[in-house]
Design an enzyme around this catalytic site. Structure first.
Site, mmCIF file in Angstrom:
data_model
loop_
_atom_site.group_PDB
_atom_site.id
_atom_site.type_symbol
_atom_site.label_atom_id
_atom_site.label_comp_id
_atom_site.label_asym_id
_atom_site.label_seq_id
_atom_site.Cartn_x
_atom_site.Cartn_y
_atom_site.Cartn_z
ATOM 1 N N THR A 43 29.213 27.216 36.677
ATOM 2 C CA THR A 43 30.287 27.286 35.670
ATOM 3 C C THR A 43 31.517 26.555 36.194
ATOM 4 O O THR A 43 32.599 26.685 35.615
ATOM 5 C CB THR A 43 30.680 28.754 35.373
ATOM 6 O OG1 THR A 43 31.035 29.380 36.616
ATOM 7 C CG2 THR A 43 29.560 29.523 34.712
ATOM 8 N N ILE A 100 38.129 32.936 39.987
ATOM 9 C CA ILE A 100 36.948 33.096 39.121
ATOM 10 C C ILE A 100 35.759 33.611 39.934
ATOM 11 O O ILE A 100 35.011 34.478 39.466
ATOM 12 C CB ILE A 100 36.617 31.776 38.396
ATOM 13 C CG1 ILE A 100 37.800 31.355 37.504
ATOM 14 C CG2 ILE A 100 35.344 31.921 37.561
ATOM 15 C CD1 ILE A 100 37.672 29.969 36.859
ATOM 16 N N GLU A 115 29.604 14.954 30.921
ATOM 17 C CA GLU A 115 29.748 15.644 29.625
ATOM 18 C C GLU A 115 30.187 14.666 28.554
ATOM 19 O O GLU A 115 31.022 13.801 28.840
ATOM 20 C CB GLU A 115 30.774 16.781 29.755
ATOM 21 C CG GLU A 115 30.291 17.857 30.690
ATOM 22 C CD GLU A 115 31.256 19.024 30.849
ATOM 23 O OE1 GLU A 115 32.231 19.108 30.088
ATOM 24 O OE2 GLU A 115 31.015 19.858 31.729
ATOM 25 N N ARG A 135 32.157 22.803 38.011
ATOM 26 C CA ARG A 135 32.234 21.435 37.511
ATOM 27 C C ARG A 135 30.865 20.782 37.695
ATOM 28 O O ARG A 135 30.195 20.994 38.716
ATOM 29 C CB ARG A 135 33.288 20.623 38.270
ATOM 30 C CG ARG A 135 34.699 20.800 37.723
ATOM 31 C CD ARG A 135 34.840 20.290 36.280
ATOM 32 N NE ARG A 135 36.149 20.520 35.691
ATOM 33 C CZ ARG A 135 36.466 21.555 34.906
ATOM 34 N NH1 ARG A 135 35.571 22.511 34.642
ATOM 35 N NH2 ARG A 135 37.668 21.654 34.380
ATOM 36 N N HIS A 139 29.754 23.912 27.876
ATOM 37 C CA HIS A 139 31.068 24.141 28.510
ATOM 38 C C HIS A 139 31.871 25.225 27.763
ATOM 39 O O HIS A 139 32.940 24.961 27.215
ATOM 40 C CB HIS A 139 31.864 22.819 28.582
ATOM 41 C CG HIS A 139 32.948 22.840 29.626
ATOM 42 N ND1 HIS A 139 33.317 21.747 30.357
ATOM 43 C CD2 HIS A 139 33.756 23.847 30.046
ATOM 44 C CE1 HIS A 139 34.306 22.059 31.179
ATOM 45 N NE2 HIS A 139 34.583 23.337 31.018
#
Ligand code: 8YV
Length: 322
Positions: A239, A158, A270, A241, A288
């Site tokens: 983006t 990523i 979260e 954790r 998220h």
């Protein structure tokens, strides 16, 4: 032979769900809320495989040696919510879904870079609230990105996809720090410069984007000290954790003007967001969304399903993490 019993802890996108139904005896938690720990413990005795998501905390109390569940096909790439050591000790196989969400998550990183640098949330809120009374040369001024430095912390799939998009679409220069330096060909292809000290990368970055896994090794890596090294004009993007950033320290740094803006897609607890972040105009907060495209979520489900297929065929998993 009866079909293996599978529990989905959340409803899945249609395509992947249809695939699963043709092969397995599938039960879905349709309640809209995550299963409790007691329900997860009970499920471990009732099913042959479990398909959890990021909202299911699979602790050592749940992952025990004598359970019926022998395979956990996680719907997602990150697995901070699964006690992998406990799964290994219990002899439970675990898979995840890498690759298929790389581009979607990198898109969200770019979205946050653009939204923060151009103050998009704040400006849109202003318009909707009736505070926009016409164009002015000095209103809602953001920062240009072209030629500035994007520092990536973590440079896996990523991180690299984000680098590629940021360089080609936005003209950002790419620097990175990671546990392992990537091959020279990849660096050359992405025009990426390796910085061997995290502190040095943080200090030189105009935009700092996090791409490390979660877990104990990276917990609160971005804290007051690290934020203090950033440029006052810098932007932090997360983006990866939520646990990688100390949210209380970030809120304090934002209020003190230590850094200029932050764009977050993930949070420490979260779905709760640190209350001190909510009123801040220069913090963009997304729920998220990293992998939230129809195509990606279907592909995540299919990837989890293919891992189940391998497991029940007695073959090696595609994406074994335990
Ligand atoms: C997923 C993610 O949507 O896959 C990941 O690691 O962070 C998300 O994009 C989530 O994990 C689903 O379980």
């Amino acid at each position: 032979m009866s079909r293996p019993k599978i529990l989905l802890t959340r409803p899945w996108p249609e395509g992947a769900f249809d695939y699963l139904k043709t092969r397995y005896d599938v039960t879905v938690n349709e309640t809209g809320v995550p299963l409790t720990q007691a329900q997860l413990i009970a499920a471990m005795g009732e099913y042959d495989a479990l398909c959890p998501t990021v909202t299911d905390k699979l602790t050592a109390d749940i992952l025990r040696p004598a359970t019926r569940v022998r395979m956990i096909a996680n719907f997602g790439a990150g697995f901070e919510h699964i006690d992998i050591d406990a799964a290994r000790a219990a002899g439970i196989s675990v898979s995840n879904t890498p690759d298929v969400l790389t581009e979607a998550t990198a898109e969200i990183a770019l979205l946050l870079i653009l939204m923060t640098s151009r103050r998009a949330s704040e400006a849109e809120r202003g318009l909707r609230d009736g505070r926009w009374n016409g164009w002015k040369p000095t209103q809602f001024l953001g920062q240009s990105l072209n030629g500035k430095t994007l520092g990536l912390v973590g440079f896996g799939r990523i991180g690299q996809a984000t680098a590629h998009k940021a360089k080609t679409a936005l003209g950002l220069k790419i620097a990175y720090h990671s546990r392992n330096r990537v091959a020279p060909e990849i660096e050359a292809q992405l025009g990426a410069r390796y910085v061997d000290s995290l502190d040095a990368l943080v200090a030189e970055s105009d935009v700092l984007s996090l791409h490390t896994p979660g877990g104990d090794a990276t917990r609160h890596r971005v804290d007051a000290r690290l934020l203090g090294l950033m440029k006052p004009s810098a932007i932090l993007i997360n983006t990866a954790r939520g646990s990688v950033v100390n949210e209380a320290d970030l809120a304090a740094a934002m209020k003190a003007g230590t850094i200029w803006a932050a764009g977050l897609d993930v949070y420490e607890r979260e779905p709760q967001v640190h209350p001190d972040l909510l009123p801040l105009d220069n913090v963009v907060l997304l729920p998220h969304l990293g992998s939230a495209t129809r195509e990606t979520r279907d592909n995540m489900g299919l990837r989890a399903a293919y891992n189940l297929d391998r497991f029940f065929a007695g073959k090696e998993l595609i994406d074994r993490i335990a």
